[in-house]
Design a protein around this motif. Structure first.
Motif, mmCIF file in Angstrom:
data_model
loop_
_atom_site.group_PDB
_atom_site.id
_atom_site.type_symbol
_atom_site.label_atom_id
_atom_site.label_comp_id
_atom_site.label_asym_id
_atom_site.label_seq_id
_atom_site.Cartn_x
_atom_site.Cartn_y
_atom_site.Cartn_z
ATOM 1 N N ASP A 1 3.652 1.778 -9.594
ATOM 2 C CA ASP A 1 2.710 0.790 -10.125
ATOM 3 C C ASP A 1 3.282 -0.582 -9.765
ATOM 4 O OD1 ASP A 1 1.235 -1.034 -11.599
ATOM 5 O OD2 ASP A 1 1.233 0.181 -13.421
ATOM 6 N N LEU A 2 2.907 -1.048 -8.600
ATOM 7 C CA LEU A 2 3.506 -2.254 -8.040
ATOM 8 C C LEU A 2 3.254 -3.481 -8.917
ATOM 9 C CD1 LEU A 2 5.230 -3.176 -5.717
ATOM 10 C CD2 LEU A 2 3.166 -3.587 -4.399
ATOM 11 N N LYS A 3 2.081 -3.583 -9.488
ATOM 12 C CA LYS A 3 1.777 -4.728 -10.356
ATOM 13 C C LYS A 3 2.743 -4.768 -11.536
ATOM 14 C CE LYS A 3 -1.772 -6.866 -13.159
ATOM 15 N NZ LYS A 3 -2.924 -6.635 -13.997
ATOM 16 N N SER A 4 2.943 -3.627 -12.157
ATOM 17 C CA SER A 4 3.862 -3.542 -13.287
ATOM 18 C C SER A 4 5.297 -3.831 -12.853
ATOM 19 C CB SER A 4 3.768 -2.151 -13.917
ATOM 20 O OG SER A 4 4.754 -1.967 -14.885
ATOM 21 N N MET A 5 5.672 -3.279 -11.708
ATOM 22 C CA MET A 5 7.025 -3.489 -11.211
ATOM 23 C C MET A 5 7.278 -4.970 -10.921
ATOM 24 S SD MET A 5 8.799 -1.709 -7.938
ATOM 25 C CE MET A 5 10.534 -1.436 -7.872
ATOM 26 N N LEU A 6 6.339 -5.612 -10.263
ATOM 27 C CA LEU A 6 6.496 -7.035 -9.952
ATOM 28 C C LEU A 6 6.534 -7.878 -11.222
ATOM 29 C CD1 LEU A 6 4.305 -7.297 -6.750
ATOM 30 C CD2 LEU A 6 6.762 -7.791 -6.917
ATOM 31 N N GLU A 7 5.748 -7.500 -12.228
ATOM 32 C CA GLU A 7 5.789 -8.215 -13.499
ATOM 33 C C GLU A 7 7.170 -8.069 -14.135
ATOM 34 O OE1 GLU A 7 2.563 -6.735 -15.886
ATOM 35 O OE2 GLU A 7 1.055 -7.794 -14.682
ATOM 36 N N MET B 1 7.856 3.804 -11.340
ATOM 37 C CA MET B 1 7.550 5.007 -10.546
ATOM 38 C C MET B 1 6.862 5.980 -11.494
ATOM 39 S SD MET B 1 11.086 5.369 -8.427
ATOM 40 C CE MET B 1 11.556 4.163 -7.185
ATOM 41 N N VAL B 2 5.567 5.764 -11.704
ATOM 42 C CA VAL B 2 4.864 6.409 -12.803
ATOM 43 C C VAL B 2 4.800 7.930 -12.679
ATOM 44 C CG1 VAL B 2 3.559 4.376 -13.522
ATOM 45 C CG2 VAL B 2 2.648 5.820 -11.721
ATOM 46 N N ARG B 3 4.570 8.444 -11.487
ATOM 47 C CA ARG B 3 4.503 9.903 -11.330
ATOM 48 C C ARG B 3 5.846 10.551 -11.627
ATOM 49 N NH1 ARG B 3 1.593 10.646 -5.655
ATOM 50 N NH2 ARG B 3 1.328 8.420 -5.669
ATOM 51 N N LEU B 4 6.904 10.014 -11.040
ATOM 52 C CA LEU B 4 8.230 10.578 -11.280
ATOM 53 C C LEU B 4 8.642 10.398 -12.739
ATOM 54 C CD1 LEU B 4 10.496 9.850 -8.179
ATOM 55 C CD2 LEU B 4 9.919 12.054 -9.175
ATOM 56 N N PHE B 5 8.324 9.267 -13.323
ATOM 57 C CA PHE B 5 8.645 9.041 -14.724
ATOM 58 C C PHE B 5 7.999 10.123 -15.594
ATOM 59 C CE2 PHE B 5 7.488 7.334 -18.886
ATOM 60 C CZ PHE B 5 8.747 7.011 -19.382
ATOM 61 N N ASP B 6 6.743 10.415 -15.332
ATOM 62 C CA ASP B 6 6.040 11.445 -16.101
ATOM 63 C C ASP B 6 6.694 12.811 -15.911
ATOM 64 O OD1 ASP B 6 3.755 12.616 -17.638
ATOM 65 O OD2 ASP B 6 3.347 13.554 -15.694
ATOM 66 N N LEU B 7 7.018 13.145 -14.686
ATOM 67 C CA LEU B 7 7.634 14.443 -14.405
ATOM 68 C C LEU B 7 9.001 14.567 -15.078
ATOM 69 C CD1 LEU B 7 6.624 14.737 -10.664
ATOM 70 C CD2 LEU B 7 5.894 16.284 -12.502
ATOM 71 N N PHE B 8 9.826 13.538 -14.971
ATOM 72 C CA PHE B 8 11.135 13.595 -15.610
ATOM 73 C C PHE B 8 11.006 13.597 -17.132
ATOM 74 C CE2 PHE B 8 12.819 11.799 -11.489
ATOM 75 C CZ PHE B 8 13.489 12.960 -11.130
ATOM 76 N N ARG C 1 0.837 -1.211 0.000
ATOM 77 C CA ARG C 1 0.000 0.000 0.000
ATOM 78 C C ARG C 1 0.867 1.255 0.000
ATOM 79 N NH1 ARG C 1 -4.480 2.694 0.594
ATOM 80 N NH2 ARG C 1 -5.006 4.018 2.345
ATOM 81 N N LYS C 2 1.913 1.262 0.818
ATOM 82 C CA LYS C 2 2.807 2.428 0.876
ATOM 83 C C LYS C 2 3.470 2.681 -0.480
ATOM 84 C CE LYS C 2 3.967 2.525 5.761
ATOM 85 N NZ LYS C 2 5.049 2.707 6.727
ATOM 86 N N LEU C 3 3.936 1.633 -1.112
ATOM 87 C CA LEU C 3 4.580 1.790 -2.416
ATOM 88 C C LEU C 3 3.599 2.325 -3.456
ATOM 89 C CD1 LEU C 3 6.771 -1.445 -2.480
ATOM 90 C CD2 LEU C 3 7.555 0.906 -2.128
ATOM 91 N N THR C 4 2.396 1.821 -3.421
ATOM 92 C CA THR C 4 1.365 2.282 -4.348
ATOM 93 C C THR C 4 1.039 3.753 -4.106
ATOM 94 O OG1 THR C 4 0.452 0.053 -4.546
ATOM 95 C CG2 THR C 4 -0.985 1.889 -5.171
#
Length: 120
Positions: A15-21, A74-81, A7-10
């Motif tokens: 995107d934990l599901k994507s990361m774990l995949e 890290m979808v938010r940071l990826f978008d910002l960068f 939950r904290k990571l999310t």
């Protein structure tokens, strides 16, 4: 990885599901890469470059962080960068600089989450 950590990571924008995949479900590998993220010095390099108005160094640091964040979902940071790299490449220094407060907030959140999860 327990439900609280998930939950904290999310909530931190991962995107934990994507990361774990991407890591084939290997939670130990996820942990190791989050530790490596926390130890990476590209964020400090970005801050230095932005403060010194060093465009080329800023592009390199921001682009590197974009790639790392993409690989770690890290979808938010990826978008910002992604937006910052684009602005820098278009010589929009003000636009790139304007993204820094939001980048800092999101980066700080992820770093705090990594610490709270006990990885650093």
């Amino acid at each position: 990885m327990n439900a609280l950590i998930r939950r904290k990571l999310t909530l931190a924008g991962i995107d934990l599901k994507s990361m774990l995949e991407r890591f084939m479900g290997n939670e130990d590998l996820v942990s190791r890469f989050l530790i490596k993220f926390a130890e990476d010095d590209n964020y400090d390099k970005l801050l230095e470059a932005m403060n010194a108005h060093e465009k080329e160094d800023a592009v390199v640091a921001s682009h590197t962080l974009k790639g790392i964040c993409g690989n770690l979902s890290m979808v938010r940071l990826f978008d910002l960068f992604s937006r910052q790299v684009e602005a820098l490449r278009e010589d929009d220094w003000e636009g790139a600089q304007a993204l820094m407060p939001e980048i800092e907030d999101n980066y700080t959140l992820i770093m705090r989450t990594i610490r709270e999860c006990g990885w650093v």
